[in-house]
Design a protein around this motif. Structure first.
Motif, mmCIF file in Angstrom:
data_model
loop_
_atom_site.group_PDB
_atom_site.id
_atom_site.type_symbol
_atom_site.label_atom_id
_atom_site.label_comp_id
_atom_site.label_asym_id
_atom_site.label_seq_id
_atom_site.Cartn_x
_atom_site.Cartn_y
_atom_site.Cartn_z
ATOM 1 N N ASN A 49 0.821 -1.209 0.000
ATOM 2 C CA ASN A 49 0.000 0.000 0.000
ATOM 3 C C ASN A 49 0.856 1.260 0.000
ATOM 4 O O ASN A 49 0.554 2.220 -0.717
ATOM 5 C CB ASN A 49 -0.958 0.004 1.192
ATOM 6 C CG ASN A 49 -2.211 -0.784 0.924
ATOM 7 O OD1 ASN A 49 -3.170 -0.269 0.373
ATOM 8 N ND2 ASN A 49 -2.204 -2.046 1.296
ATOM 9 N N LEU A 50 1.923 1.271 0.782
ATOM 10 C CA LEU A 50 2.802 2.447 0.812
ATOM 11 C C LEU A 50 3.505 2.627 -0.529
ATOM 12 O O LEU A 50 3.574 3.743 -1.059
ATOM 13 C CB LEU A 50 3.830 2.311 1.935
ATOM 14 C CG LEU A 50 3.287 2.331 3.363
ATOM 15 C CD1 LEU A 50 4.407 2.052 4.348
ATOM 16 C CD2 LEU A 50 2.622 3.647 3.679
ATOM 17 N N ASP A 52 2.565 1.575 -3.495
ATOM 18 C CA ASP A 52 1.576 2.012 -4.489
ATOM 19 C C ASP A 52 1.233 3.492 -4.333
ATOM 20 O O ASP A 52 1.126 4.219 -5.317
ATOM 21 C CB ASP A 52 0.286 1.185 -4.387
ATOM 22 C CG ASP A 52 0.459 -0.244 -4.865
ATOM 23 O OD1 ASP A 52 1.510 -0.565 -5.467
ATOM 24 O OD2 ASP A 52 -0.459 -1.054 -4.609
ATOM 25 N N TYR A 53 1.085 3.944 -3.109
ATOM 26 C CA TYR A 53 0.731 5.339 -2.852
ATOM 27 C C TYR A 53 1.780 6.282 -3.451
ATOM 28 O O TYR A 53 1.453 7.223 -4.171
ATOM 29 C CB TYR A 53 0.595 5.583 -1.345
ATOM 30 C CG TYR A 53 0.210 7.010 -1.003
ATOM 31 C CD1 TYR A 53 -1.116 7.350 -0.809
ATOM 32 C CD2 TYR A 53 1.174 8.013 -0.883
ATOM 33 C CE1 TYR A 53 -1.479 8.647 -0.501
ATOM 34 C CE2 TYR A 53 0.819 9.307 -0.578
ATOM 35 C CZ TYR A 53 -0.507 9.626 -0.396
ATOM 36 O OH TYR A 53 -0.861 10.927 -0.100
ATOM 37 N N ASP A 56 1.974 6.065 -7.303
ATOM 38 C CA ASP A 56 0.848 6.794 -7.899
ATOM 39 C C ASP A 56 1.022 8.304 -7.783
ATOM 40 O O ASP A 56 0.475 9.055 -8.586
ATOM 41 C CB ASP A 56 -0.475 6.367 -7.257
ATOM 42 C CG ASP A 56 -0.871 4.942 -7.622
ATOM 43 O OD1 ASP A 56 -0.289 4.377 -8.581
ATOM 44 O OD2 ASP A 56 -1.760 4.382 -6.936
ATOM 45 N N SER A 154 -5.876 -1.627 4.741
ATOM 46 C CA SER A 154 -5.381 -0.876 3.577
ATOM 47 C C SER A 154 -5.671 0.609 3.716
ATOM 48 O O SER A 154 -4.834 1.453 3.357
ATOM 49 C CB SER A 154 -6.007 -1.404 2.292
ATOM 50 O OG SER A 154 -5.521 -2.699 2.011
ATOM 51 N N GLN A 155 -6.834 0.959 4.234
ATOM 52 C CA GLN A 155 -7.178 2.371 4.426
ATOM 53 C C GLN A 155 -6.264 3.006 5.466
ATOM 54 O O GLN A 155 -5.835 4.146 5.301
ATOM 55 C CB GLN A 155 -8.647 2.509 4.805
ATOM 56 C CG GLN A 155 -9.564 2.241 3.640
ATOM 57 C CD GLN A 155 -11.031 2.245 4.027
ATOM 58 O OE1 GLN A 155 -11.402 2.108 5.191
ATOM 59 N NE2 GLN A 155 -11.884 2.393 3.027
ATOM 60 N N GLY A 158 -3.010 3.622 3.855
ATOM 61 C CA GLY A 158 -3.125 4.807 3.008
ATOM 62 C C GLY A 158 -3.024 6.085 3.825
ATOM 63 O O GLY A 158 -2.403 7.063 3.393
ATOM 64 N N ALA A 161 0.618 6.545 4.683
ATOM 65 C CA ALA A 161 1.330 7.034 3.492
ATOM 66 C C ALA A 161 1.069 8.522 3.289
ATOM 67 O O ALA A 161 1.993 9.285 2.981
ATOM 68 C CB ALA A 161 0.901 6.245 2.266
ATOM 69 N N TYR A 162 -0.177 8.952 3.455
ATOM 70 C CA TYR A 162 -0.526 10.368 3.316
ATOM 71 C C TYR A 162 0.252 11.216 4.334
ATOM 72 O O TYR A 162 0.788 12.270 3.992
ATOM 73 C CB TYR A 162 -2.037 10.556 3.502
ATOM 74 C CG TYR A 162 -2.445 11.996 3.574
ATOM 75 C CD1 TYR A 162 -2.592 12.753 2.418
ATOM 76 C CD2 TYR A 162 -2.654 12.615 4.807
ATOM 77 C CE1 TYR A 162 -2.936 14.093 2.488
ATOM 78 C CE2 TYR A 162 -3.002 13.952 4.881
ATOM 79 C CZ TYR A 162 -3.143 14.686 3.722
ATOM 80 O OH TYR A 162 -3.475 16.017 3.791
ATOM 81 N N ASN A 165 3.883 11.379 3.285
ATOM 82 C CA ASN A 165 4.003 12.236 2.116
ATOM 83 C C ASN A 165 3.896 13.708 2.509
ATOM 84 O O ASN A 165 4.643 14.544 1.994
ATOM 85 C CB ASN A 165 2.912 11.865 1.087
ATOM 86 C CG ASN A 165 3.099 12.567 -0.230
ATOM 87 O OD1 ASN A 165 4.212 12.657 -0.747
ATOM 88 N ND2 ASN A 165 2.013 13.067 -0.780
#
Length: 171
Positions: A49-50, A52-53, A56, A154-155, A158, A161-162, A165
């Motif tokens: 998940n990280l 992919d984030y 993307d 997964s959420q 995410g 990851a946010y 970031n």
């Protein structure tokens, strides 16, 4: 210069300039799950998940093998080795994300359940200098029947990851 030539130059310039802001980072998951010697599916899901984030988001992303937390000395050695590996690979930032498991009261300790994660901490390092550039942590909300599953996990990944970031953009 013909119109189509100008169009091609514009597209090439746009593609080249869009890559100017891409970062190169490596993600390493640290599994802090006392008594366990195998990498759990939850750790792999978090890593995916990280990765992919950030991919993307337009970043150049790699991942280091999941590290199972050990003694402080071995953990420091793993950090040093990972920084060297990423330096050799031309990466800019190493983000180590430590998953703290809490499986004592879990309905399925090895399942992809949000209840198995007690907290997540991360530290980011400049690969060139080895200096820590930021850190943070997150604790998942108490899961319910709708969130205590792979999607809820997964959420949460995410969200982590946010947060990473956001910190990275301002460093």
């Amino acid at each position: 210069m013909k119109r189509w030539e100008k169009s091609i130059l514009f597209v090439l310039f746009a593609l080249l300039s869009s890559g100017a802001f891409a970062r190169s980072l490596s993600i390493q998951i640290i599994q802090n799950n006392p008594g366990q010697e195998k990498v759990w599916a939850t750790s792999y899901l978090f890593e995916q998940n990280l990765t992919d984030y950030f991919f993307d988001a337009g970043d150049i992303v790699s991942s280091s093998p999941v590290w199972i937390s050990d003694t402080d000395e071995k953990n420091r050695g793993a950090l040093k080795a990972s920084l060297q590996e990423n330096y050799d690979g031309g990466m800019e930032v190493l983000v180590r994300v430590e998953l703290f498991y809490n499986t004592s009261d879990s309905s399925n300790p090895e399942g992809l359940l949000l209840e198995n994660i007690k907290k997540v901490q991360w530290k980011a390092y400049s690969v060139a200098s080895g200096d820590q550039i930021f850190e943070g942590s997150a604790v998942p909300e108490k899961p319910d029947a709708k969130t205590n599953n792979e999607m809820g996990l997964s959420q949460f990944a995410g969200f982590v990851a946010y947060e990473i970031n956001t910190q990275m953009r301002y460093k």
